[in-house]
Design a protein around this motif. Sequence first.
Motif, mmCIF file in Angstrom:
data_model
loop_
_atom_site.group_PDB
_atom_site.id
_atom_site.type_symbol
_atom_site.label_atom_id
_atom_site.label_comp_id
_atom_site.label_asym_id
_atom_site.label_seq_id
_atom_site.Cartn_x
_atom_site.Cartn_y
_atom_site.Cartn_z
ATOM 1 N N LEU A 161 0.831 -1.208 0.000
ATOM 2 C CA LEU A 161 0.000 0.000 0.000
ATOM 3 C C LEU A 161 0.863 1.255 0.000
ATOM 4 C CD1 LEU A 161 -3.035 -0.841 2.314
ATOM 5 C CD2 LEU A 161 -2.873 -0.955 -0.171
ATOM 6 N N LYS A 162 1.784 1.309 -0.952
ATOM 7 C CA LYS A 162 2.621 2.485 -1.134
ATOM 8 C C LYS A 162 2.524 2.946 -2.585
ATOM 9 C CE LYS A 162 5.950 1.258 2.464
ATOM 10 N NZ LYS A 162 7.383 1.018 2.776
ATOM 11 N N GLY A 163 2.594 4.259 -2.778
ATOM 12 C CA GLY A 163 2.534 4.806 -4.125
ATOM 13 C C GLY A 163 1.172 5.418 -4.434
ATOM 14 N N ARG A 164 1.020 5.823 -5.683
ATOM 15 C CA ARG A 164 -0.224 6.464 -6.109
ATOM 16 C C ARG A 164 -1.270 5.406 -6.401
ATOM 17 N NH1 ARG A 164 -2.294 8.527 -11.098
ATOM 18 N NH2 ARG A 164 -0.463 7.717 -12.162
ATOM 19 N N GLY A 165 -2.441 5.558 -5.797
ATOM 20 C CA GLY A 165 -3.490 4.561 -5.957
ATOM 21 C C GLY A 165 -4.529 4.916 -6.996
#
Length: 584
Positions: A161-165
Amino acid sequence: MFAKAFRVKSNTAIKGSDRRKLRADVTAVFPTLGTDQVSELIPGKEELNIVRLYAHRGDAVTVYVSGGNPILFELEKNLYPTVYTLWSYPDLLPTFTTWPLVLEKLVGGADLMLPGLVVPPAGLPQVQKGDLCAIALVGNRAPVAIGVAAMSTAEMLTSGLKGRGFSVLHTYQDHLWRSGEKSSPPSIAPLTLDPPDPSEEKGSVQANAALQGDMRHLTLEGEEEEFGEVQQRCAEKSLSEAAEDPNVGGLNPDPTDGKTLQDQMDELLERCFLHALKCRLKKADLPLLTSTLLGSHMFSCCPEGRQLDVKKSSYKKLSKFLQHMQQEQIIQVKELSQGVESIVAVDWKHPRITSFVIPEPSPTSQTVQEGSREQPYHPPDIKSLYCVPASMTLLFQESGHKKGSILEGGEVRTIVISYAKKHDLVDADNKNLVKLDPILCDCILEKNEQHTVMKLPWDSLLSRCLEKLQPAYQVTFPGQEPIVKKGKICPIDITLAQRASNKKVTVVRNLEAYGLDPYSVAAILQQRCQASTTVTPAPGAKDSLQVQIQGNQVHHLGRLLLDEYQLPRKYIQGLEKAKPGKKK
């Protein structure tokens, strides 16, 4: 996309063929919608407009407007629902949940980063990269944004759950939402209110770790904005606390969460009706037009933070609701003139009225909390001023003024009196007369008077001087610096027009000059008149909008502008066009 103001290119009524095509497109894009739901979203007979606009970045967008609200928008041949539509169909798209504090960033134009997601016990919805998704807040399933997934669900979990979603396209409180009635999200109970258990859900562990980890950024217009404070505040409030907190995100959970939106609107309709009969209506008011009951009495009884909309009730029309109330023998309705119904009798001893408990006013109903809603309108202070033209500079230059100087009427009077006394122009035999020297003659007199008029009374001299000066005005809005402009302030202009369908429409222009938002005025009139409204660019006026309301609604406009907004009558033209017997 709509974080900043957009520019409207055109606003036209939809054609029958385009309406049918739109229905087919909606059915294809959103297969979960049934035939009845599609017909409800895109009604067959009600007014539906196509608005073509340019977003602030230049994107060409087509917006479909029904009942004053944008319901769909089309970008690069892709069809998207607005939050207004998602509030009626909250399960239309896969929905992801985030913290209320993140909403402010999304409204400002940020994309949703994965550390901001809240993972429910059942796990994240299964989506693929490029899928359209809805975004809701903890404690309320009503979507507040829509966006496109930047990666699949599997990739989200793999990344920790890291970065642009999600690339966010549209949000509650953005400019597209503002073009509608500006209603708040309804309260829709989440499918589950329990927080994820880190010991049982691997995804939950990743989500919580991400919330407390080093990824603290949102992408905002291509720049990295530090988001540590927001993430920290989110981590401090558990999901269960957020669900129980009535102030989270500014959304007020309703005790009737378990009921459908239609049932809630039915209850609100009856509540406002009974409140109006018990507190607002008197026997002397009868007979009373049913439209007046709704627009002038029931709307004002609506609780703070809620919005009465008959179309969203099971009755759909006011007449059907009043028929039901008549069947309960609360009121008696008659058609006193063709096609116009009036309430002719009320049984104030009816148990429904006598047992109705008047709700206590909200302590914040008269106090606007910052960020929760718009400030109440206060009319500006408008003052007439005068501008010195080139032809009168000689008269005013001795007092230190030049061409283009702005003066108040009192200042003009003082300058003229001082000039006359300084040059010994007051008649010795009659102090009420002023002798005219060459400068006064050139500034005040007409050409044919130059050799015939030698003296003028004080009042005539001063009035002629004011007439020769150029008009100007000063507008001061509460809490703002005065704005000075040359010329005369344009009045709010109300006109009636006949459309091709032979229907009358009321058009109002120049609202912006008085600090009025055309979109807000349109939303209020739509509710009170129960008529469709549209906001379009005013012909021949740069950066100005006009509000168009179906039917002759001059009476409602008069009540709004004169009684509620307290604008002086002299700044409104067209009030005489109200229907006979309804003139303000």
